[in-house]
Design an enzyme around this catalytic site. Structure first.
Site, mmCIF file in Angstrom:
data_model
loop_
_atom_site.group_PDB
_atom_site.id
_atom_site.type_symbol
_atom_site.label_atom_id
_atom_site.label_comp_id
_atom_site.label_asym_id
_atom_site.label_seq_id
_atom_site.Cartn_x
_atom_site.Cartn_y
_atom_site.Cartn_z
ATOM 1 N N CYS A 65 33.776 38.907 41.432
ATOM 2 C CA CYS A 65 33.169 39.632 42.557
ATOM 3 C C CYS A 65 33.826 39.278 43.883
ATOM 4 O O CYS A 65 33.881 38.119 44.281
ATOM 5 C CB CYS A 65 31.673 39.343 42.610
ATOM 6 N N ARG A 68 31.225 38.116 47.431
ATOM 7 C CA ARG A 68 30.374 36.927 47.345
ATOM 8 C C ARG A 68 30.026 36.244 48.660
ATOM 9 O O ARG A 68 29.209 35.323 48.673
ATOM 10 C CB ARG A 68 31.016 35.913 46.387
ATOM 11 N N TRP A 235 26.355 46.623 47.374
ATOM 12 C CA TRP A 235 26.752 47.989 47.737
ATOM 13 C C TRP A 235 28.154 48.205 47.178
ATOM 14 O O TRP A 235 28.818 47.263 46.738
ATOM 15 C CB TRP A 235 26.729 48.177 49.255
ATOM 16 N N GLU A 240 35.917 51.362 43.987
ATOM 17 C CA GLU A 240 35.243 51.400 42.679
ATOM 18 C C GLU A 240 34.973 52.846 42.281
ATOM 19 O O GLU A 240 35.066 53.213 41.111
ATOM 20 C CB GLU A 240 33.910 50.644 42.739
HETATM 21 N N1 ARG Z 1 32.372 48.975 39.288
HETATM 22 C C1 ARG Z 1 31.032 49.429 39.003
HETATM 23 C C2 ARG Z 1 30.907 50.915 39.323
HETATM 24 O O1 ARG Z 1 31.837 51.484 39.803
HETATM 25 C C3 ARG Z 1 30.002 48.652 39.791
HETATM 26 C C4 ARG Z 1 30.070 47.144 39.688
HETATM 27 C C5 ARG Z 1 29.313 46.410 40.758
HETATM 28 N N2 ARG Z 1 29.818 46.742 42.057
HETATM 29 C C6 ARG Z 1 29.305 46.335 43.232
HETATM 30 N N3 ARG Z 1 29.855 46.750 44.316
HETATM 31 N N4 ARG Z 1 28.276 45.497 43.267
HETATM 32 O O2 ARG Z 1 29.897 51.549 39.145
#
Ligand code: ARG
Length: 359
Positions: A65, A68, A235, A240
């Site tokens: 992560c 953090r 968030w 991602e």
């Molecule tokens: N990578 C995942 C997604 O695209 C989420 C993982 C957690 N990500 C976060 N920013 N807490 O759905």
């Protein structure tokens, strides 16, 4: 008496209590209590303070992560007293609403009863909010990442809607009872329609993504105690969504379509059409979330925040652990300091772990 469990408990209590500036005497008293609990049954229970601190440190120890820096700001909701699927579904709805906070996302974890010799609770969903994926004659419709889980939902009686962005129901299981399914009330998931600050045509793609990623399949381990249902969220980092969920060939695979709409030569890789399409898709994600007031972070800012986390940990004298392969963002990784550093990927506890899928 379970000696291994007591050892794990002791290690956690000593480090947790000393980080919280509790006295040696308090530690001894607590260890005695735990010892007594373990004489009469096969498990022990955390105090509210231990639970909260354990969940936070588990985040701090999550090597993959990049977010953090904010580990200490996790909101911990204690739902260990619940014992029906209905009550759990209600708590999950509350989690979605509380964490979403109309867009000002609050990092939150809801913790359900721990695993004991006679009770195990599980949430089948990978994330509380996730889009369905369907295998059709014309190929996959929706999110290919959700194919297996969507099939399970249909087997359990869920009515497939055959859209590109259908929110899946919650599936909750207690012990060996049949899993129970709950549709998420429509008003709860916050979604962001995607548009681009310059390309007018972008909105015609009718893309969107949900605001809050709430991982619900992992287990939380604190001091030898296992919480098999403990959904948590932060968030999003823009990449991602824009560089993985919507871009991966094995997910929504939108780069060819976007590249074509941009008028790029998608036949020649040296036109760098993929990179250009990726950049504009990610621009659209960040732009749309920002404009709608939904918390999101770009990968450059996230890397800077991670740098600050590294410095803080060093200052406190804790050793930093991290998984380089996950920490580098999937776009322009070498433009962040993370790419040029190396990290110790040792797994410390408390932590969040994968567990076998229940289906
Ligand atoms: N990578 C995942 C997604 O695209 C989420 C993982 C957690 N990500 C976060 N920013 N807490 O759905």
């Amino acid at each position: 008496m379970n000696n291994d469990l007591f050892k794990e408990a002791e290690e956690f209590i000593r480090s947790c209590y000393s980080e919280l500036n509790k006295t040696e005497q308090e530690i001894e008293i607590r260890l005695n209590e735990i010892n007594k609990q373990l004489q009469s049954k096969d498990f022990y229970e955390h105090t509210a303070v231990e639970l909260e601190y354990g969940a936070k440190v588990a985040w701090r120890n999550s090597n993959r992560c990049i977010g953090r820096l904010f580990w200490d700001q996790l909101n911990v909701i204690d739902k260990r007293h619940l014992n029906t699927e209905e009550e759990m579904a209600g708590a999950l709805f509350e989690h979605i609403e509380y964490a979403t906070n109309k867009g000002r996302i609050r990092p939150t974890i809801t913790i359900f009863p721990q695993k004991t010799p006679n009770q195990t609770v599980r949430i089948w969903n990978h994330q509380l909010i996730r889009y369905a994926g369907y295998r059709t004659e014309q190929g996959v419709l929706g999110d290919p990442g959700s194919l297996a889980f969507t099939e399970e939902c249909i087997k359990l009686g869920w009515e497939p809607k055959f859209g590109k962005f259908d929110i899946l129901p919650l599936v909750i299981q207690i012990n060996d009872n049949g899993p129970r399914m709950f549709e998420i009330p429509e008003h709860l998931p916050l979604e962001v329609p995607l548009r681009h600050p310059q390309y007018k045509w972008f909105e015609d793609l009718e893309l969107k993504w949900y605001g809050v990623p709430i991982i619900s399949e992992m287990m939380l381990e604190i001091g030898g105690v296992t919480y098999t249902a403990a959904p948590f969220n932060g968030w999003y980092m823009g990449t991602e969504i824009g560089a993985r969920n919507l871009a991966d060939e094995s997910r929504y695979n939108l780069l060819p379509q976007i590249g074509a709409l941009m008028g790029l030569d998608t036949k020649s890789s040296i036109s760098l059409w993929k990179d250009r399409a990726l950049l504009e898709l990610n621009t659209a994600v960040l732009h749309s979330f920002k404009e709608d007031g939904v918390s999101i972070v770009d990968h450059h800012t996230a890397a800077q925040q991670f740098k600050k986390f590294e410095e803080k940990e060093k200052e406190i004298g804790r050793s930093l652990t991290g998984d380089w392969t996950w920490l580098i963002p999937p776009m322009s990784p070498a433009a962040t300091h993370i790419f040029h550093a190396s990290y110790n990927n040792e797994i410390l506890k408390p932590n969040y772990f994968y567990q076998p899928k229940p289906y």
